[in-house]
Motif scaffolding. Structure first.
Motif, PDB file in Angstrom:
ATOM      1  N   ILE A   1      61.927   9.451 -27.626  1.00 33.22           N
ATOM      2  CA  ILE A   1      60.766  10.292 -27.353  1.00 33.22           C
ATOM      3  C   ILE A   1      60.803  10.819 -25.921  1.00 33.22           C
ATOM      4  O   ILE A   1      60.956  10.044 -24.968  1.00 33.22           O
ATOM      5  N   VAL A   2      60.692  12.123 -25.780  1.00 40.63           N
ATOM      6  CA  VAL A   2      60.593  12.779 -24.472  1.00 40.63           C
ATOM      7  C   VAL A   2      59.191  13.368 -24.369  1.00 40.63           C
ATOM      8  O   VAL A   2      58.755  14.091 -25.264  1.00 40.63           O
ATOM      9  N   ALA A   3      58.479  13.044 -23.296  1.00 45.16           N
ATOM     10  CA  ALA A   3      57.111  13.537 -23.120  1.00 45.16           C
ATOM     11  C   ALA A   3      56.999  14.370 -21.857  1.00 45.16           C
ATOM     12  O   ALA A   3      57.522  13.993 -20.805  1.00 45.16           O
ATOM     13  N   ILE A   4      56.305  15.513 -21.964  1.00 47.15           N
ATOM     14  CA  ILE A   4      56.049  16.384 -20.816  1.00 47.15           C
ATOM     15  C   ILE A   4      54.547  16.562 -20.679  1.00 47.15           C
ATOM     16  O   ILE A   4      53.883  17.057 -21.602  1.00 47.15           O
ATOM     17  N   ASN A   5      53.990  16.154 -19.528  1.00 47.37           N
ATOM     18  CA  ASN A   5      52.552  16.266 -19.312  1.00 47.37           C
ATOM     19  C   ASN A   5      52.267  16.266 -17.821  1.00 47.37           C
ATOM     20  O   ASN A   5      52.933  15.552 -17.064  1.00 47.37           O
ATOM     21  N   LYS A   6      51.296  17.046 -17.408  1.00 50.19           N
ATOM     22  CA  LYS A   6      50.987  17.126 -15.976  1.00 50.19           C
ATOM     23  C   LYS A   6      50.195  15.913 -15.480  1.00 50.19           C
ATOM     24  O   LYS A   6      50.111  15.672 -14.276  1.00 50.19           O
ATOM     25  N   ASP A   7      49.617  15.154 -16.417  1.00 52.92           N
ATOM     26  CA  ASP A   7      48.842  13.967 -16.061  1.00 52.92           C
ATOM     27  C   ASP A   7      49.731  12.741 -16.141  1.00 52.92           C
ATOM     28  O   ASP A   7      50.114  12.303 -17.229  1.00 52.92           O
ATOM     29  N   GLU A   8      50.071  12.163 -14.991  1.00 55.83           N
ATOM     30  CA  GLU A   8      50.978  11.018 -14.986  1.00 55.83           C
ATOM     31  C   GLU A   8      50.371   9.775 -15.631  1.00 55.83           C
ATOM     32  O   GLU A   8      51.077   8.811 -15.938  1.00 55.83           O
ATOM     33  N   GLU A   9      49.053   9.789 -15.860  1.00 56.12           N
ATOM     34  CA  GLU A   9      48.378   8.668 -16.509  1.00 56.12           C
ATOM     35  C   GLU A   9      48.221   8.886 -18.020  1.00 56.12           C
ATOM     36  O   GLU A   9      47.600   8.067 -18.705  1.00 56.12           O
ATOM     37  N   PHE A  55      53.008   8.646 -22.142  1.00 53.76           N
ATOM     38  CA  PHE A  55      54.110   8.098 -21.341  1.00 53.76           C
ATOM     39  C   PHE A  55      54.361   6.619 -21.641  1.00 53.76           C
ATOM     40  O   PHE A  55      55.429   6.093 -21.348  1.00 53.76           O
ATOM     41  N   GLU A  56      53.367   5.949 -22.228  1.00 56.86           N
ATOM     42  CA  GLU A  56      53.524   4.523 -22.545  1.00 56.86           C
ATOM     43  C   GLU A  56      54.527   4.299 -23.668  1.00 56.86           C
ATOM     44  O   GLU A  56      55.130   3.229 -23.755  1.00 56.86           O
ATOM     45  N   ILE A  57      54.716   5.293 -24.534  1.00 62.13           N
ATOM     46  CA  ILE A  57      55.667   5.126 -25.638  1.00 62.13           C
ATOM     47  C   ILE A  57      56.910   5.996 -25.473  1.00 62.13           C
ATOM     48  O   ILE A  57      57.829   5.924 -26.281  1.00 62.13           O
ATOM     49  N   ALA A  58      56.930   6.823 -24.416  1.00 62.13           N
ATOM     50  CA  ALA A  58      58.065   7.742 -24.217  1.00 62.13           C
ATOM     51  C   ALA A  58      59.271   7.025 -23.620  1.00 62.13           C
ATOM     52  O   ALA A  58      59.128   6.117 -22.804  1.00 62.13           O
ATOM     53  N   ASP A  59      60.459   7.434 -24.038  1.00 59.75           N
ATOM     54  CA  ASP A  59      61.695   6.927 -23.432  1.00 59.75           C
ATOM     55  C   ASP A  59      61.966   7.661 -22.125  1.00 59.75           C
ATOM     56  O   ASP A  59      62.496   7.084 -21.182  1.00 59.75           O
ATOM     57  N   VAL A  60      61.605   8.945 -22.080  1.00 57.06           N
ATOM     58  CA  VAL A  60      61.722   9.757 -20.870  1.00 57.06           C
ATOM     59  C   VAL A  60      60.417  10.506 -20.668  1.00 57.06           C
ATOM     60  O   VAL A  60      59.921  11.155 -21.589  1.00 57.06           O
ATOM     61  N   GLY A  61      59.839  10.388 -19.482  1.00 53.30           N
ATOM     62  CA  GLY A  61      58.604  11.094 -19.172  1.00 53.30           C
ATOM     63  C   GLY A  61      58.823  12.110 -18.061  1.00 53.30           C
ATOM     64  O   GLY A  61      59.451  11.801 -17.050  1.00 53.30           O
ATOM     65  N   ILE A  62      58.338  13.319 -18.253  1.00 53.24           N
ATOM     66  CA  ILE A  62      58.436  14.376 -17.243  1.00 53.24           C
ATOM     67  C   ILE A  62      57.022  14.779 -16.832  1.00 53.24           C
ATOM     68  O   ILE A  62      56.248  15.274 -17.656  1.00 53.24           O
ATOM     69  N   VAL A  63      56.685  14.540 -15.569  1.00 53.83           N
ATOM     70  CA  VAL A  63      55.358  14.890 -15.077  1.00 53.83           C
ATOM     71  C   VAL A  63      55.422  16.277 -14.443  1.00 53.83           C
ATOM     72  O   VAL A  63      56.193  16.515 -13.508  1.00 53.83           O
ATOM     73  N   GLY A  64      54.637  17.205 -14.990  1.00 55.85           N
ATOM     74  CA  GLY A  64      54.649  18.560 -14.463  1.00 55.85           C
ATOM     75  C   GLY A  64      53.999  19.536 -15.407  1.00 55.85           C
ATOM     76  O   GLY A  64      53.554  19.172 -16.505  1.00 55.85           O
ATOM     77  N   ASN A  65      53.940  20.783 -15.001  1.00 62.30           N
ATOM     78  CA  ASN A  65      53.349  21.847 -15.810  1.00 62.30           C
ATOM     79  C   ASN A  65      54.313  22.215 -16.941  1.00 62.30           C
ATOM     80  O   ASN A  65      55.418  22.708 -16.708  1.00 62.30           O
ATOM     81  N   VAL A  66      53.879  21.990 -18.165  1.00 60.47           N
ATOM     82  CA  VAL A  66      54.754  22.174 -19.316  1.00 60.47           C
ATOM     83  C   VAL A  66      55.220  23.623 -19.452  1.00 60.47           C
ATOM     84  O   VAL A  66      56.350  23.883 -19.904  1.00 60.47           O
ATOM     85  N   THR A  67      54.395  24.591 -19.044  1.00 58.05           N
ATOM     86  CA  THR A  67      54.781  25.994 -19.178  1.00 58.05           C
ATOM     87  C   THR A  67      55.837  26.399 -18.148  1.00 58.05           C
ATOM     88  O   THR A  67      56.481  27.435 -18.297  1.00 58.05           O
ATOM     89  N   GLU A  68      56.024  25.590 -17.128  1.00 57.43           N
ATOM     90  CA  GLU A  68      57.086  25.833 -16.150  1.00 57.43           C
ATOM     91  C   GLU A  68      58.350  25.062 -16.519  1.00 57.43           C
ATOM     92  O   GLU A  68      59.467  25.520 -16.267  1.00 57.43           O
ATOM     93  N   ILE A  69      58.179  23.897 -17.117  1.00 56.86           N
ATOM     94  CA  ILE A  69      59.317  23.039 -17.456  1.00 56.86           C
ATOM     95  C   ILE A  69      60.052  23.520 -18.698  1.00 56.86           C
ATOM     96  O   ILE A  69      61.291  23.537 -18.739  1.00 56.86           O
ATOM     97  N   LEU A  70      59.309  23.961 -19.724  1.00 53.38           N
ATOM     98  CA  LEU A  70      59.948  24.359 -20.980  1.00 53.38           C
ATOM     99  C   LEU A  70      60.930  25.528 -20.831  1.00 53.38           C
ATOM    100  O   LEU A  70      62.026  25.480 -21.401  1.00 53.38           O
TER     101      LEU A  70
END
Length: 314
Positions: free
Chosen positions: A272-280, A284-299
């Motif tokens: 599971i890869v998760a992208i979310n601007k809220d680090e909390e 992210f508790e179940i993700a193998d990789v978490g990316i903190v940031g604006n999803v519309t910029e990361i995608l």
């Protein structure tokens, strides 16, 4: 230990979840056989996986299948009966268990054998905990699709054809007509890659980034309830308690906070890869990789990098 597999068909092929039952039962070192109803070609195919098949020509309505499975259980007296956790199986399994006074466990994601007893593991309370269950006597078990790998062909184990008489009194309801809903066909349950978008995508235009990434990866688009209610994508793509239960090899959650209603439907994913601007964010508790940031910029960056990798691979 004896196991009986109920192989559900879709037209002239076995559904993916039913094929996984073959792999699931092998870990238990059980003597296994499979029941196939109506489709001889599916029976022939299942036999090539080294599983002896009992084939009967009968209707596939719920009442008839309940009767056929009950009669087969009486004849074979298995310790375990496995079905894929489909809508049909959710109807048949408790009927058979109630009729024959057998134990019933639903939505199992793993099985293990300890001291000669089988322990069934299933998510509970929206996937927040895992239950480990033992059953005294024969167990009727439905298994979540995607929990086990597809089997590989081996020697042909052969087919035994049986005629099972179904008394007219057993069929309480008859299908007199079927109207197929005209909607988008989305096979989330058997997808190997799913890219899902949530409320955090912001609007319909941004949600198209989810669709682009899924296309680059050769995957399927998923969604939480808010994008569907906003009309960004059809309800056929919904993942979660009120949508589809999925377990792909890769699940990319874009702008999804991780509410239990959604995570209970995808927590069985291999990676599971998760992208979310809220680090909390709970995702992210179940993700193998978490990316903190604006999803519309990361995608957009992910899409371009995936395209480059794909071009190099080709």
């Amino acid at each position: 230990m004896k196991a009986l597999l109920f192989i559900e068909i879709d037209g002239e092929k076995a559904i993916g979840g039913s094929l996984e039952l073959i792999s699931a039962v092998k870990s238990l070192e059980a003597e296994v056989s499979a029941l196939v109803v109506k489709s001889k070609s599916v029976a022939d195919n299942i036999a090539t996986f080294g599983v002896p098949v009992v084939f009967t020509e009968a209707s596939t309505d719920c009442d008839t299948l309940t009767e056929v499975l009950s009669e087969t259980i009486k004849e074979q007296n298995p310790d375990i009966v496995l079905l894929s956790n489909t809508e049909l199986a959710k109807d048949i399994a408790p009927r058979v268990a109630g009729r024959m006074e057998l134990g019933c466990v639903s939505d199992v994601i793993s099985m293990s054998k300890t001291d000669g007893k089988v322990v069934y593991t299933r998510p509970a309370y929206g996937g927040t905990i895992l239950e480990h269950i033992e059953v005294e006597g024969t167990a009727i078990v439905t298994v979540r699709s995607g929990s086990f790998s597809k089997p590989e062909a081996s020697s042909n184990a052969g087919i035994t054809e049986k005629k099972i008489e179904i008394p007219a009194s057993a069929v309480k309801a008859k299908i007199i007509d079927t109207v197929k809903e005209i909607s988008e066909s989305v096979n989330l349950e058997e997808a190997q890659v799913i890219v899902s978008g949530g409320r955090g995508m912001g609007n319909a235009e941004n949600f198209k980034l989810v669709e682009k990434l899924a296309k680059v990866l050769g995957g399927v688009v998923g969604a939480t309830r808010p994008p569907i209610e906003e009309g960004w994508i059809s309800r056929a793509h919904q993942v979660g308690q009120s949508g589809k239960i999925v377990a792909p090899k890769l699940y990319i959650a874009c702008g999804i906070s991780g509410a239990t209603q959604h995570t209970s439907g995808m927590s069985g994913s291999s990676y599971i890869v998760a992208i979310n601007k809220d680090e909390e964010a709970p995702i992210f508790e179940i993700a193998d990789v978490g990316i903190v940031g604006n999803v519309t910029e990361i995608l957009p960056v992910m899409i371009e990098e995936m395209k480059k990798s794909k071009e190099k691979a080709e």
